[in-house]
Design a protein around this motif. Structure first.
Motif, PDB file in Angstrom:
ATOM      1  N   GLY A  19       5.783  -1.317 -12.030  1.00  0.00           N
ATOM      2  CA  GLY A  19       4.958  -2.127 -11.138  1.00  0.00           C
ATOM      3  C   GLY A  19       5.635  -2.362  -9.805  1.00  0.00           C
ATOM      4  O   GLY A  19       4.990  -2.289  -8.748  1.00  0.00           O
ATOM      5  N   GLN A  20       6.923  -2.641  -9.811  1.00  0.00           N
ATOM      6  CA  GLN A  20       7.669  -2.859  -8.574  1.00  0.00           C
ATOM      7  C   GLN A  20       7.702  -1.587  -7.737  1.00  0.00           C
ATOM      8  O   GLN A  20       7.514  -1.627  -6.524  1.00  0.00           O
ATOM      9  CB  GLN A  20       9.101  -3.323  -8.885  1.00  0.00           C
ATOM     10  N   LEU A  21       7.927  -0.449  -8.388  1.00  0.00           N
ATOM     11  CA  LEU A  21       7.995   0.814  -7.657  1.00  0.00           C
ATOM     12  C   LEU A  21       6.630   1.223  -7.111  1.00  0.00           C
ATOM     13  O   LEU A  21       6.536   1.738  -6.000  1.00  0.00           O
ATOM     14  CB  LEU A  21       8.549   1.916  -8.553  1.00  0.00           C
ATOM     15  N   SER A  22       5.569   0.977  -7.886  1.00  0.00           N
ATOM     16  CA  SER A  22       4.249   1.425  -7.450  1.00  0.00           C
ATOM     17  C   SER A  22       3.793   0.699  -6.191  1.00  0.00           C
ATOM     18  O   SER A  22       2.983   1.230  -5.439  1.00  0.00           O
ATOM     19  CB  SER A  22       3.219   1.263  -8.573  1.00  0.00           C
ATOM     20  N   THR A  23       4.328  -0.490  -5.939  1.00  0.00           N
ATOM     21  CA  THR A  23       3.977  -1.183  -4.695  1.00  0.00           C
ATOM     22  C   THR A  23       4.550  -0.448  -3.490  1.00  0.00           C
ATOM     23  O   THR A  23       4.066  -0.603  -2.385  1.00  0.00           O
ATOM     24  CB  THR A  23       4.480  -2.651  -4.698  1.00  0.00           C
ATOM     25  N   ASP A  24       5.569   0.378  -3.715  1.00  0.00           N
ATOM     26  CA  ASP A  24       6.150   1.208  -2.653  1.00  0.00           C
ATOM     27  C   ASP A  24       5.570   2.618  -2.676  1.00  0.00           C
ATOM     28  O   ASP A  24       6.054   3.508  -1.980  1.00  0.00           O
ATOM     29  CB  ASP A  24       7.675   1.305  -2.819  1.00  0.00           C
TER      30      ASP A  24
END
Length: 70
Positions: A19-24
């Motif tokens: 989830g954290q990576l997908s925001t990037d």
């Protein structure tokens, strides 16, 4: 560093990281996640196997597990 032992905790950890990576705009594969984020953790073989079982065919699964656990 906390030690994780359950499948639910592993899935939750993957969801947080993904989830954290997908925001990037970055996507992380379960295999990448296991090879990087999990290598220094204390997940039992059975937990990692159950997690990866949902994503990979048996041949690829065995190769990943052999790499992680030797």
């Amino acid at each position: 560093m906390s030690k994780h032992t359950s499948l639910a905790e592993l899935i939750n950890e993957y969801a947080i990281v993904a989830g954290q990576l997908s925001t990037d705009g970055i996507h992380i594969e379960p295999k990448q996640f296991i090879m990087t984020a999990i290598m220094d953790e204390d997940y039992p073989y059975e937990v990692v196997r159950a997690f990866l079982d949902n994503y990979y065919c048996s041949d690829e699964l065995e190769a990943i597990l052999k790499h992680v656990y030797g």
